[in-house]
Write a protein that holds these residues in place. Structure first.
Motif, PDB file in Angstrom:
ATOM      1  N   ALA A   1      -0.355  47.324 -27.347  1.00 50.12           N
ATOM      2  CA  ALA A   1      -0.982  46.571 -26.261  1.00 50.12           C
ATOM      3  C   ALA A   1      -1.693  45.335 -26.808  1.00 50.12           C
ATOM      4  CB  ALA A   1      -1.965  47.463 -25.501  1.00 50.12           C
ATOM      5  N   ARG A   2      -2.407  45.509 -27.929  1.00 49.86           N
ATOM      6  CA  ARG A   2      -3.083  44.366 -28.555  1.00 49.86           C
ATOM      7  C   ARG A   2      -2.078  43.318 -29.032  1.00 49.86           C
ATOM      8  NH1 ARG A   2      -6.336  48.625 -31.017  1.00 49.86           N
ATOM      9  NH2 ARG A   2      -8.438  48.625 -30.118  1.00 49.86           N
ATOM     10  N   ALA A   3      -0.978  43.770 -29.600  1.00 51.94           N
ATOM     11  CA  ALA A   3       0.029  42.848 -30.123  1.00 51.94           C
ATOM     12  C   ALA A   3       0.652  42.013 -29.011  1.00 51.94           C
ATOM     13  CB  ALA A   3       1.112  43.628 -30.869  1.00 51.94           C
ATOM     14  N   VAL A   4       0.924  42.640 -27.877  1.00 54.43           N
ATOM     15  CA  VAL A   4       1.517  41.918 -26.744  1.00 54.43           C
ATOM     16  C   VAL A   4       0.569  40.833 -26.256  1.00 54.43           C
ATOM     17  CG1 VAL A   4       2.231  42.128 -24.332  1.00 54.43           C
ATOM     18  CG2 VAL A   4       2.999  43.809 -26.016  1.00 54.43           C
ATOM     19  N   ILE A   5      -0.711  41.160 -26.106  1.00 52.64           N
ATOM     20  CA  ILE A   5      -1.685  40.193 -25.619  1.00 52.64           C
ATOM     21  C   ILE A   5      -1.898  39.079 -26.639  1.00 52.64           C
ATOM     22  CG2 ILE A   5      -4.097  39.872 -24.949  1.00 52.64           C
ATOM     23  CD1 ILE A   5      -2.295  41.223 -22.872  1.00 52.64           C
ATOM     24  N   ALA A   6      -1.882  39.414 -27.914  1.00 46.78           N
ATOM     25  CA  ALA A   6      -2.075  38.400 -28.951  1.00 46.78           C
ATOM     26  C   ALA A   6      -0.983  37.335 -28.900  1.00 46.78           C
ATOM     27  CB  ALA A   6      -2.099  39.069 -30.327  1.00 46.78           C
ATOM     28  N   ARG A   7       0.216  37.693 -28.408  1.00 50.72           N
ATOM     29  CA  ARG A   7       1.318  36.741 -28.333  1.00 50.72           C
ATOM     30  C   ARG A   7       1.367  35.996 -26.996  1.00 50.72           C
ATOM     31  NH1 ARG A   7       4.139  41.289 -30.581  1.00 50.72           N
ATOM     32  NH2 ARG A   7       5.031  41.704 -28.517  1.00 50.72           N
TER      33      ARG A   7
ATOM     34  N   SER B   1     -10.674  37.498 -18.915  1.00 51.29           N
ATOM     35  CA  SER B   1     -11.045  37.465 -17.502  1.00 51.29           C
ATOM     36  C   SER B   1      -9.852  37.747 -16.601  1.00 51.29           C
ATOM     37  CB  SER B   1     -11.645  36.092 -17.157  1.00 51.29           C
ATOM     38  OG  SER B   1     -12.826  35.855 -17.897  1.00 51.29           O
ATOM     39  N   ARG B   2      -8.700  37.157 -16.912  1.00 48.62           N
ATOM     40  CA  ARG B   2      -7.521  37.343 -16.076  1.00 48.62           C
ATOM     41  C   ARG B   2      -7.020  38.788 -16.125  1.00 48.62           C
ATOM     42  NH1 ARG B   2      -4.288  31.802 -17.856  1.00 48.62           N
ATOM     43  NH2 ARG B   2      -5.615  30.342 -16.683  1.00 48.62           N
ATOM     44  N   ILE B   3      -7.040  39.377 -17.298  1.00 53.05           N
ATOM     45  CA  ILE B   3      -6.589  40.768 -17.429  1.00 53.05           C
ATOM     46  C   ILE B   3      -7.443  41.686 -16.571  1.00 53.05           C
ATOM     47  CG2 ILE B   3      -6.418  42.717 -19.027  1.00 53.05           C
ATOM     48  CD1 ILE B   3      -5.708  40.658 -21.207  1.00 53.05           C
ATOM     49  N   LEU B   4      -8.754  41.523 -16.664  1.00 55.58           N
ATOM     50  CA  LEU B   4      -9.655  42.404 -15.915  1.00 55.58           C
ATOM     51  C   LEU B   4      -9.630  42.102 -14.419  1.00 55.58           C
ATOM     52  CD1 LEU B   4     -12.712  42.661 -18.346  1.00 55.58           C
ATOM     53  CD2 LEU B   4     -10.779  44.220 -18.056  1.00 55.58           C
ATOM     54  N   LEU B   5      -9.425  40.838 -14.047  1.00 54.97           N
ATOM     55  CA  LEU B   5      -9.316  40.497 -12.622  1.00 54.97           C
ATOM     56  C   LEU B   5      -8.074  41.132 -11.998  1.00 54.97           C
ATOM     57  CD1 LEU B   5     -10.417  36.751 -12.465  1.00 54.97           C
ATOM     58  CD2 LEU B   5     -11.379  38.627 -11.109  1.00 54.97           C
TER      59      LEU B   5
ATOM     60  N   LEU C   1      -5.213  51.166 -22.676  1.00 57.81           N
ATOM     61  CA  LEU C   1      -4.518  49.913 -22.373  1.00 57.81           C
ATOM     62  C   LEU C   1      -5.449  48.745 -22.043  1.00 57.81           C
ATOM     63  CD1 LEU C   1      -1.473  51.132 -20.231  1.00 57.81           C
ATOM     64  CD2 LEU C   1      -1.433  50.196 -22.541  1.00 57.81           C
ATOM     65  N   ILE C   2      -6.221  48.873 -20.972  1.00 58.81           N
ATOM     66  CA  ILE C   2      -6.977  47.735 -20.454  1.00 58.81           C
ATOM     67  C   ILE C   2      -8.023  47.230 -21.453  1.00 58.81           C
ATOM     68  CG2 ILE C   2      -8.461  46.907 -18.603  1.00 58.81           C
ATOM     69  CD1 ILE C   2      -5.553  47.426 -17.822  1.00 58.81           C
ATOM     70  N   ALA C   3      -8.847  48.129 -21.982  1.00 62.40           N
ATOM     71  CA  ALA C   3      -9.880  47.696 -22.933  1.00 62.40           C
ATOM     72  C   ALA C   3      -9.278  47.077 -24.206  1.00 62.40           C
ATOM     73  CB  ALA C   3     -10.793  48.869 -23.275  1.00 62.40           C
ATOM     74  N   PRO C   4      -8.260  47.692 -24.833  1.00 65.74           N
ATOM     75  CA  PRO C   4      -7.648  47.045 -26.008  1.00 65.74           C
ATOM     76  C   PRO C   4      -7.026  45.689 -25.696  1.00 65.74           C
ATOM     77  CG  PRO C   4      -7.054  49.363 -25.926  1.00 65.74           C
ATOM     78  CD  PRO C   4      -7.722  49.044 -24.630  1.00 65.74           C
ATOM     79  N   MET C   5      -6.415  45.551 -24.514  1.00 67.46           N
ATOM     80  CA  MET C   5      -5.803  44.273 -24.146  1.00 67.46           C
ATOM     81  C   MET C   5      -6.868  43.204 -23.925  1.00 67.46           C
ATOM     82  SD  MET C   5      -2.877  45.797 -21.564  1.00 67.46           S
ATOM     83  CE  MET C   5      -2.345  44.207 -20.943  1.00 67.46           C
ATOM     84  N   ALA C   6      -7.936  43.549 -23.221  1.00 64.18           N
ATOM     85  CA  ALA C   6      -9.011  42.588 -22.975  1.00 64.18           C
ATOM     86  C   ALA C   6      -9.697  42.194 -24.286  1.00 64.18           C
ATOM     87  CB  ALA C   6     -10.035  43.186 -22.004  1.00 64.18           C
ATOM     88  N   GLU C   7      -9.900  43.172 -25.142  1.00 64.40           N
ATOM     89  CA  GLU C   7     -10.526  42.899 -26.439  1.00 64.40           C
ATOM     90  C   GLU C   7      -9.624  42.027 -27.313  1.00 64.40           C
ATOM     91  OE1 GLU C   7     -12.596  45.414 -30.111  1.00 64.40           O
ATOM     92  OE2 GLU C   7     -11.399  46.440 -28.592  1.00 64.40           O
TER      93      GLU C   7
END
Length: 213
Positions: free
Chosen positions: A78-84, A91-95, A122-128
């Protein structure tokens, strides 16, 4: 008196602070065997009770799968996907998650997401990850704030979204309380008036997320 052996097992097991699930199962077998049932009959009785009364809900059955997925690297992926993904900000992820949580809760699907099932893996690792990508020097305090805001987003989305669903327990509780005070309302009326509250909650928390750094 042998069927009462389960009570003694519960008292001793909890007194020794043993695993509650193991204690309850052992107590069931103690009472069943004490009542003259064989092992197969005790297991059949447990299965019948589960099937008829749903003592164990479906989300709890899914938790082992979530645990295995986490162990296999779900958070890391999940972190890797968001990093790319440059457009995926914290803000957008949590919204987006807030909107999805409120909508699904309003439809009565309160168990499709949650802290254990969605926020933690998922959500917390992606936002972080989004925050760390935009600011490599982010402090530990800021990372903890993002994790806390992820959990708060789930709470707010569920709390203010579920009251829109007419058959939720909170609606029935409010209806019963008002009737006790002599105010007669229909569940549909309560659900309709929960919509402005949900929209206001989305606007207020959405502003907090938009300002999140």
């Amino acid at each position: 008196m042998w069927p009462l052996a389960g009570i003694a097992i519960v008292v001793i097991g909890f007194g020794l602070r043993a695993n509650p699930l193991a204690v309850v199962v052992a107590a069931a077998f103690g009472s069943g065997l004490g009542a003259g049932l064989n092992i197969a009959e005790v297991i059949a009785a447990l299965g019948k009770a589960f099937n008829q009364n749903r003592y164990v809900s479906v989300p709890w059955l899914v938790l082992p799968v979530i645990g295995l997925m986490e162990r296999a690297g779900l958070q890391e992926q999940a972190r890797a996907v968001i990093a790319r993904t440059r457009n995926a900000t914290t803000s957008r992820i949590l919204l987006i998650y807030l909107a999805l949580r409120q909508i699904t809760a309003a439809l009565g699907l309160t168990q499709v997401a949650g802290h254990v099932q969605t926020v933690r893996p998922l959500i917390a690792p992606m936002a972080e990850a989004a925050a760390m990508r935009d600011d490599p020097a982010i402090t530990l305090e800021s990372r903890d704030k993002i994790k806390a805001m992820s959990a708060a987003t789930d709470n707010i989305g569920l709390f203010f979204g579920e009251d829109i669903f007419i058959a939720i327990a909170s609606i029935l509780l409010i209806k019963g309380f008002l009737e006790g005070a002599g105010i007669i309302v229909q569940p549909l009326q309560l659900s309709v008036w929960a919509i402005p509250t949900a929209l206001a909650a989305f606007a207020v928390h959405g502003l907090r997320l938009w300002r999140l750094k």
